[in-house]
Design a protein around this motif. Sequence first.
Motif, mmCIF file in Angstrom:
data_model
loop_
_atom_site.group_PDB
_atom_site.id
_atom_site.type_symbol
_atom_site.label_atom_id
_atom_site.label_comp_id
_atom_site.label_asym_id
_atom_site.label_seq_id
_atom_site.Cartn_x
_atom_site.Cartn_y
_atom_site.Cartn_z
ATOM 1 N N PRO A 35 15.404 -16.261 10.669
ATOM 2 C CA PRO A 35 14.070 -15.683 10.483
ATOM 3 C C PRO A 35 13.993 -14.471 9.564
ATOM 4 C CG PRO A 35 14.998 -14.935 12.553
ATOM 5 C CD PRO A 35 15.988 -15.914 11.971
ATOM 6 N N LEU A 36 15.115 -13.945 9.107
ATOM 7 C CA LEU A 36 15.091 -12.731 8.301
ATOM 8 C C LEU A 36 15.365 -13.020 6.835
ATOM 9 C CD1 LEU A 36 17.074 -10.298 10.627
ATOM 10 C CD2 LEU A 36 14.610 -10.616 10.472
ATOM 11 N N GLU A 37 14.837 -12.146 5.976
ATOM 12 C CA GLU A 37 15.081 -12.260 4.547
ATOM 13 C C GLU A 37 15.440 -10.892 3.983
ATOM 14 O OE1 GLU A 37 12.149 -14.168 2.235
ATOM 15 O OE2 GLU A 37 11.890 -15.872 3.588
ATOM 16 N N ILE A 38 16.156 -10.900 2.880
ATOM 17 C CA ILE A 38 16.451 -9.653 2.182
ATOM 18 C C ILE A 38 15.196 -9.245 1.417
ATOM 19 C CG2 ILE A 38 17.888 -8.519 0.444
ATOM 20 C CD1 ILE A 38 20.065 -10.610 1.100
ATOM 21 N N VAL A 39 14.585 -8.145 1.809
ATOM 22 C CA VAL A 39 13.320 -7.745 1.192
ATOM 23 C C VAL A 39 13.535 -7.086 -0.164
ATOM 24 C CG1 VAL A 39 12.060 -7.537 3.359
ATOM 25 C CG2 VAL A 39 13.337 -5.559 2.496
ATOM 26 N N GLU A 40 14.703 -6.460 -0.342
ATOM 27 C CA GLU A 40 14.971 -5.805 -1.632
ATOM 28 C C GLU A 40 16.453 -5.475 -1.724
ATOM 29 O OE1 GLU A 40 13.448 -2.052 -4.404
ATOM 30 O OE2 GLU A 40 12.772 -2.214 -2.327
ATOM 31 N N ILE A 41 16.977 -5.577 -2.945
ATOM 32 C CA ILE A 41 18.321 -5.095 -3.246
ATOM 33 C C ILE A 41 18.172 -3.968 -4.254
ATOM 34 C CG2 ILE A 41 20.601 -5.641 -4.164
ATOM 35 C CD1 ILE A 41 20.133 -8.540 -3.293
ATOM 36 N N ILE A 42 18.643 -2.808 -3.884
ATOM 37 C CA ILE A 42 18.525 -1.624 -4.737
ATOM 38 C C ILE A 42 19.878 -1.369 -5.394
ATOM 39 C CG2 ILE A 42 18.029 0.852 -4.794
ATOM 40 C CD1 ILE A 42 16.310 0.404 -2.263
ATOM 41 N N TYR A 43 19.922 -1.492 -6.714
ATOM 42 C CA TYR A 43 21.156 -1.280 -7.463
ATOM 43 C C TYR A 43 21.251 0.172 -7.952
ATOM 44 C CZ TYR A 43 21.603 -6.360 -7.386
ATOM 45 O OH TYR A 43 21.729 -7.672 -6.984
ATOM 46 N N SER A 44 22.334 0.472 -8.618
ATOM 47 C CA SER A 44 22.654 1.859 -8.987
ATOM 48 C C SER A 44 21.524 2.575 -9.725
ATOM 49 C CB SER A 44 23.915 1.882 -9.857
ATOM 50 O OG SER A 44 25.016 1.338 -9.171
ATOM 51 N N ASN A 45 20.850 1.894 -10.630
ATOM 52 C CA ASN A 45 19.820 2.548 -11.439
ATOM 53 C C ASN A 45 18.688 3.132 -10.606
ATOM 54 O OD1 ASN A 45 21.150 2.074 -13.821
ATOM 55 N ND2 ASN A 45 20.029 0.205 -14.316
ATOM 56 N N ASN A 46 18.389 2.509 -9.462
ATOM 57 C CA ASN A 46 17.328 3.005 -8.581
ATOM 58 C C ASN A 46 17.868 3.684 -7.327
ATOM 59 O OD1 ASN A 46 14.973 2.320 -10.016
ATOM 60 N ND2 ASN A 46 15.141 0.189 -9.354
ATOM 61 N N CYS A 47 19.180 3.890 -7.310
ATOM 62 C CA CYS A 47 19.793 4.452 -6.109
ATOM 63 C C CYS A 47 19.758 5.978 -6.170
ATOM 64 C CB CYS A 47 21.231 3.945 -5.981
ATOM 65 S SG CYS A 47 21.965 4.289 -4.373
ATOM 66 N N HIS A 48 18.563 6.527 -5.959
ATOM 67 C CA HIS A 48 18.375 7.974 -5.933
ATOM 68 C C HIS A 48 17.318 8.287 -4.882
ATOM 69 C CE1 HIS A 48 14.689 7.292 -8.282
ATOM 70 N NE2 HIS A 48 15.425 6.512 -9.075
ATOM 71 N N ALA A 49 17.273 9.517 -4.435
ATOM 72 C CA ALA A 49 16.452 9.895 -3.282
ATOM 73 C C ALA A 49 14.969 9.583 -3.477
ATOM 74 C CB ALA A 49 16.648 11.371 -2.971
ATOM 75 N N ALA A 50 14.440 9.805 -4.670
ATOM 76 C CA ALA A 50 13.012 9.587 -4.888
ATOM 77 C C ALA A 50 12.626 8.135 -4.637
ATOM 78 C CB ALA A 50 12.627 10.002 -6.313
ATOM 79 N N TYR A 51 13.415 7.208 -5.175
ATOM 80 C CA TYR A 51 13.090 5.792 -4.998
ATOM 81 C C TYR A 51 13.379 5.335 -3.568
ATOM 82 C CZ TYR A 51 12.676 0.806 -5.867
ATOM 83 O OH TYR A 51 12.287 -0.504 -5.814
ATOM 84 N N ILE A 52 14.495 5.764 -3.009
ATOM 85 C CA ILE A 52 14.836 5.386 -1.640
ATOM 86 C C ILE A 52 13.774 5.887 -0.667
ATOM 87 C CG2 ILE A 52 16.508 5.693 0.228
ATOM 88 C CD1 ILE A 52 17.550 3.853 -1.919
ATOM 89 N N ASP A 53 13.335 7.130 -0.824
ATOM 90 C CA ASP A 53 12.279 7.680 0.035
ATOM 91 C C ASP A 53 11.020 6.817 -0.040
ATOM 92 O OD1 ASP A 53 13.978 9.717 0.632
ATOM 93 O OD2 ASP A 53 12.767 11.318 -0.246
ATOM 94 N N GLN A 54 10.643 6.467 -1.250
ATOM 95 C CA GLN A 54 9.439 5.655 -1.462
ATOM 96 C C GLN A 54 9.545 4.318 -0.747
ATOM 97 O OE1 GLN A 54 7.963 5.101 -5.621
ATOM 98 N NE2 GLN A 54 8.276 2.915 -5.198
ATOM 99 N N GLN A 55 10.682 3.656 -0.884
ATOM 100 C CA GLN A 55 10.842 2.333 -0.287
ATOM 101 C C GLN A 55 10.960 2.399 1.230
ATOM 102 O OE1 GLN A 55 9.683 1.370 -3.167
ATOM 103 N NE2 GLN A 55 10.587 -0.605 -2.603
ATOM 104 N N LEU A 56 11.716 3.351 1.738
ATOM 105 C CA LEU A 56 11.851 3.467 3.192
ATOM 106 C C LEU A 56 10.520 3.838 3.841
ATOM 107 C CD1 LEU A 56 15.304 5.235 3.671
ATOM 108 C CD2 LEU A 56 14.755 2.800 3.862
ATOM 109 N N THR A 57 9.752 4.668 3.188
ATOM 110 C CA THR A 57 8.425 5.025 3.707
ATOM 111 C C THR A 57 7.530 3.792 3.768
ATOM 112 O OG1 THR A 57 8.600 7.277 2.836
ATOM 113 C CG2 THR A 57 6.387 6.462 3.338
ATOM 114 N N ALA A 58 7.637 2.925 2.767
ATOM 115 C CA ALA A 58 6.816 1.711 2.724
ATOM 116 C C ALA A 58 7.136 0.765 3.870
ATOM 117 C CB ALA A 58 7.018 1.001 1.389
ATOM 118 N N TYR A 59 8.366 0.838 4.419
ATOM 119 C CA TYR A 59 8.776 -0.066 5.493
ATOM 120 C C TYR A 59 8.772 0.592 6.865
ATOM 121 C CZ TYR A 59 10.227 -3.451 1.972
ATOM 122 O OH TYR A 59 10.230 -4.359 0.935
ATOM 123 N N GLN A 60 8.106 1.747 6.982
ATOM 124 C CA GLN A 60 8.123 2.465 8.252
ATOM 125 C C GLN A 60 7.511 1.682 9.404
ATOM 126 O OE1 GLN A 60 9.419 5.897 9.309
ATOM 127 N NE2 GLN A 60 10.640 4.689 7.884
#
Length: 214
Positions: A35-60
């Motif tokens: 029943p589960l899917e990988i919603v996103e794979i974040i690679y090195s180019n986006n692996c920084h706090a600003a982008y991670i914060d944005q994505q984790l907030t979206a999945y709260q």
Amino acid sequence: MIVCDDQDAILGDYFKACKEDIEGFFTEQKKNGFPLEIVEIIYSNNCHAAYIDQQLTAYQNQHLIMIAYSHGLPHALRCKGTNYIDSYNIYLLFNACFYTNACSVGATLGKQFEGKQGAFIGFSKEVVAFQKASGMMKASIDCDNCGLKYIFCNPTASIQETYRTMKAFYNQIIDKYTDIYDPITIGQLLNTRDALKIYGNRDFTLQNYLSKEW
């Protein structure tokens, strides 16, 4: 969600191989109605706090399992020399299941899950990721991902049970290779096994988590 520091100069290929292994597992499980899917794979180019914060907030307000393949320090996960998860944003994962193979993160950062509803699985010391030249790369990846695969195949299992299963898997690998590899290599496996830690809700199960209403 998977974070993968695929561009790291030393372990980029290893982190990518871990990601591909768990992706392959998901693909096979999906054929069986997983029943589960990988919603996103974040690679090195986006692996920084600003982008991670944005994505984790979206999945709260959604069910989230966070998997991170990267370097770490006791207080943070890092990519390209900067923190992308640390004490400033770790609270965004306090209701989630968070697994990382990063070194040392379980020494300080993971402990912040204590008293929370989510669960953390990671390592409290520097650990070795065996690469191709060692002949142990597959065994190393299997160890890194064994807990995740167990959780997904056994949704009623608690994190505490998953932790015991991971320890047992490491013991199987150690027993298998004790007569093949030198004592230093076996000692590194023992160190990795002993560095494995869990924090947070030890009764956390995937089944209960997915049935939770937000």
